[in-house]
Design a protein around this motif. Structure first.
Motif, PDB file in Angstrom:
ATOM      1  N   VAL A  47     -23.376   0.637 -52.929  1.00  0.00           N
ATOM      2  CA  VAL A  47     -24.450  -0.267 -52.539  1.00  0.00           C
ATOM      3  C   VAL A  47     -25.053  -0.849 -53.813  1.00  0.00           C
ATOM      4  CG1 VAL A  47     -26.650  -0.502 -51.333  1.00  0.00           C
ATOM      5  CG2 VAL A  47     -24.908   1.092 -50.470  1.00  0.00           C
ATOM      6  N   LEU A  48     -24.999  -2.171 -53.930  1.00  0.00           N
ATOM      7  CA  LEU A  48     -25.539  -2.846 -55.103  1.00  0.00           C
ATOM      8  C   LEU A  48     -26.812  -3.588 -54.729  1.00  0.00           C
ATOM      9  CD1 LEU A  48     -22.233  -2.894 -55.581  1.00  0.00           C
ATOM     10  CD2 LEU A  48     -22.995  -4.121 -57.592  1.00  0.00           C
ATOM     11  N   ARG A  83     -23.678  -3.592 -49.349  1.00  0.00           N
ATOM     12  CA  ARG A  83     -22.788  -2.432 -49.146  1.00  0.00           C
ATOM     13  C   ARG A  83     -21.337  -2.887 -49.250  1.00  0.00           C
ATOM     14  NH1 ARG A  83     -20.800   1.255 -45.009  1.00  0.00           N
ATOM     15  NH2 ARG A  83     -21.279   3.374 -45.731  1.00  0.00           N
ATOM     16  N   ILE A  84     -20.603  -2.280 -50.188  1.00  0.00           N
ATOM     17  CA  ILE A  84     -19.216  -2.645 -50.463  1.00  0.00           C
ATOM     18  C   ILE A  84     -18.343  -1.415 -50.251  1.00  0.00           C
ATOM     19  CG2 ILE A  84     -17.631  -3.525 -52.212  1.00  0.00           C
ATOM     20  CD1 ILE A  84     -20.151  -4.896 -53.468  1.00  0.00           C
ATOM     21  N   LEU A  85     -17.295  -1.591 -49.487  1.00  0.00           N
ATOM     22  CA  LEU A  85     -16.391  -0.486 -49.158  1.00  0.00           C
ATOM     23  C   LEU A  85     -15.255  -0.395 -50.169  1.00  0.00           C
ATOM     24  CD1 LEU A  85     -16.165  -1.060 -45.294  1.00  0.00           C
ATOM     25  CD2 LEU A  85     -17.705   0.485 -46.557  1.00  0.00           C
ATOM     26  N   PHE A 120     -28.175  -5.100 -62.135  1.00  0.00           N
ATOM     27  CA  PHE A 120     -27.735  -4.603 -60.833  1.00  0.00           C
ATOM     28  C   PHE A 120     -27.972  -3.100 -60.815  1.00  0.00           C
ATOM     29  CE2 PHE A 120     -25.019  -8.356 -61.349  1.00  0.00           C
ATOM     30  CZ  PHE A 120     -25.208  -8.985 -60.133  1.00  0.00           C
ATOM     31  N   TRP A 121     -28.361  -2.585 -59.658  1.00  0.00           N
ATOM     32  CA  TRP A 121     -28.534  -1.159 -59.488  1.00  0.00           C
ATOM     33  C   TRP A 121     -27.515  -0.719 -58.447  1.00  0.00           C
ATOM     34  CZ3 TRP A 121     -32.207  -4.747 -60.317  1.00  0.00           C
ATOM     35  CH2 TRP A 121     -32.972  -4.574 -61.474  1.00  0.00           C
ATOM     36  N   LYS A 122     -26.763   0.341 -58.796  1.00  0.00           N
ATOM     37  CA  LYS A 122     -25.661   0.795 -57.939  1.00  0.00           C
ATOM     38  C   LYS A 122     -25.940   2.194 -57.423  1.00  0.00           C
ATOM     39  CE  LYS A 122     -22.508  -1.825 -60.806  1.00  0.00           C
ATOM     40  NZ  LYS A 122     -21.431  -1.757 -61.781  1.00  0.00           N
ATOM     41  N   ARG A 123     -25.754   2.326 -56.113  1.00  0.00           N
ATOM     42  CA  ARG A 123     -25.881   3.634 -55.469  1.00  0.00           C
ATOM     43  C   ARG A 123     -24.562   3.952 -54.783  1.00  0.00           C
ATOM     44  NH1 ARG A 123     -27.575   4.441 -50.388  1.00  0.00           N
ATOM     45  NH2 ARG A 123     -28.595   2.419 -50.370  1.00  0.00           N
ATOM     46  N   GLU A 124     -24.062   5.134 -55.047  1.00  0.00           N
ATOM     47  CA  GLU A 124     -22.829   5.584 -54.406  1.00  0.00           C
ATOM     48  C   GLU A 124     -23.172   6.371 -53.148  1.00  0.00           C
ATOM     49  OE1 GLU A 124     -19.912   6.257 -58.206  1.00  0.00           O
ATOM     50  OE2 GLU A 124     -21.410   7.821 -57.781  1.00  0.00           O
ATOM     51  N   GLU A 125     -22.468   6.055 -52.060  1.00  0.00           N
ATOM     52  CA  GLU A 125     -22.600   6.807 -50.814  1.00  0.00           C
ATOM     53  C   GLU A 125     -21.303   7.554 -50.585  1.00  0.00           C
ATOM     54  OE1 GLU A 125     -23.394   3.923 -47.767  1.00  0.00           O
ATOM     55  OE2 GLU A 125     -25.499   3.726 -48.335  1.00  0.00           O
ATOM     56  N   ARG A 132     -26.036   8.947 -54.606  1.00  0.00           N
ATOM     57  CA  ARG A 132     -26.609   9.077 -55.948  1.00  0.00           C
ATOM     58  C   ARG A 132     -26.579   7.711 -56.632  1.00  0.00           C
ATOM     59  NH1 ARG A 132     -21.549  12.339 -58.330  1.00  0.00           N
ATOM     60  NH2 ARG A 132     -20.202  10.549 -58.668  1.00  0.00           N
ATOM     61  N   TRP A 133     -27.557   7.511 -57.519  1.00  0.00           N
ATOM     62  CA  TRP A 133     -27.599   6.293 -58.317  1.00  0.00           C
ATOM     63  C   TRP A 133     -26.609   6.424 -59.459  1.00  0.00           C
ATOM     64  CZ3 TRP A 133     -29.799   2.101 -56.506  1.00  0.00           C
ATOM     65  CH2 TRP A 133     -30.787   2.233 -55.535  1.00  0.00           C
ATOM     66  N   VAL A 134     -25.960   5.326 -59.794  1.00  0.00           N
ATOM     67  CA  VAL A 134     -24.980   5.317 -60.885  1.00  0.00           C
ATOM     68  C   VAL A 134     -25.729   5.124 -62.199  1.00  0.00           C
ATOM     69  CG1 VAL A 134     -22.987   4.124 -61.853  1.00  0.00           C
ATOM     70  CG2 VAL A 134     -23.192   4.413 -59.371  1.00  0.00           C
TER      71      VAL A 134
END
Length: 148
Positions: A47-48, A83-85, A120-125, A132-134
């Protein structure tokens, strides 16, 4: 003139490349970088997030720097948000020039600086429901630093 977009929708690499060179006889080469979401360690989605306006200004500054360093005849930078898969495109960088060296170097510069200088702020799901935040990576900072 550069094309800079921040968008949720996927983009078409072939269409963007064709648009960059359409009707142009001064383009000798186009270098490209396509960044994809990969499924490391059970990643379900990336998620960016960004601040509209601020992000586009930062991207424009990075592109202007590339245009000042290399004789570009065109440039396209598209970065997705939302949200990017895994397997989906995240970022596209196209750098056009009369000669391949300028296009290749500008493309490398642009992606190295996008990784560190674009807000950009990236969160991994993850598949297990965790997220968690990258954090920034030293390797990305080192890649950008080599450009001075």
């Amino acid at each position: 003139m550069a094309t800079i977009r921040v968008q949720e929708a996927p983009f078409d690499v072939a269409a963007e490349t064709a648009a960059l060179s359409a009707g142009r006889v001064d383009v000798g080469g186009i270098a490209s970088f396509l960044g994809l979401c990969r499924a490391d360690d059970g990643l379900a989605a990336l998620v960016l997030e960004h601040y509209p306006g601020m992000t586009e200004r930062a991207l424009a500054g990075i592109v202007a720097e590339a245009e000042g360093r290399w004789p570009l005849t065109g440039c396209t930078v598209i970065h997705r948000v939302g949200r990017i898969l895994p397997g989906e495109p995240i970022v596209l960088v196209l750098a056009a020039s009369r000669h391949r060296t300028a296009a290749l170097e500008a493309c490398a510069f642009l992606i190295d600086w996008l990784k560190t200088g674009a807000p950009f702020w990236k969160r991994e799901e993850f598949a297990d429901g965790q997220s968690r935040w990258v954090e920034a990576r030293a390797s990305d900072d080192a890649a950008a630093a080599k450009w001075g």
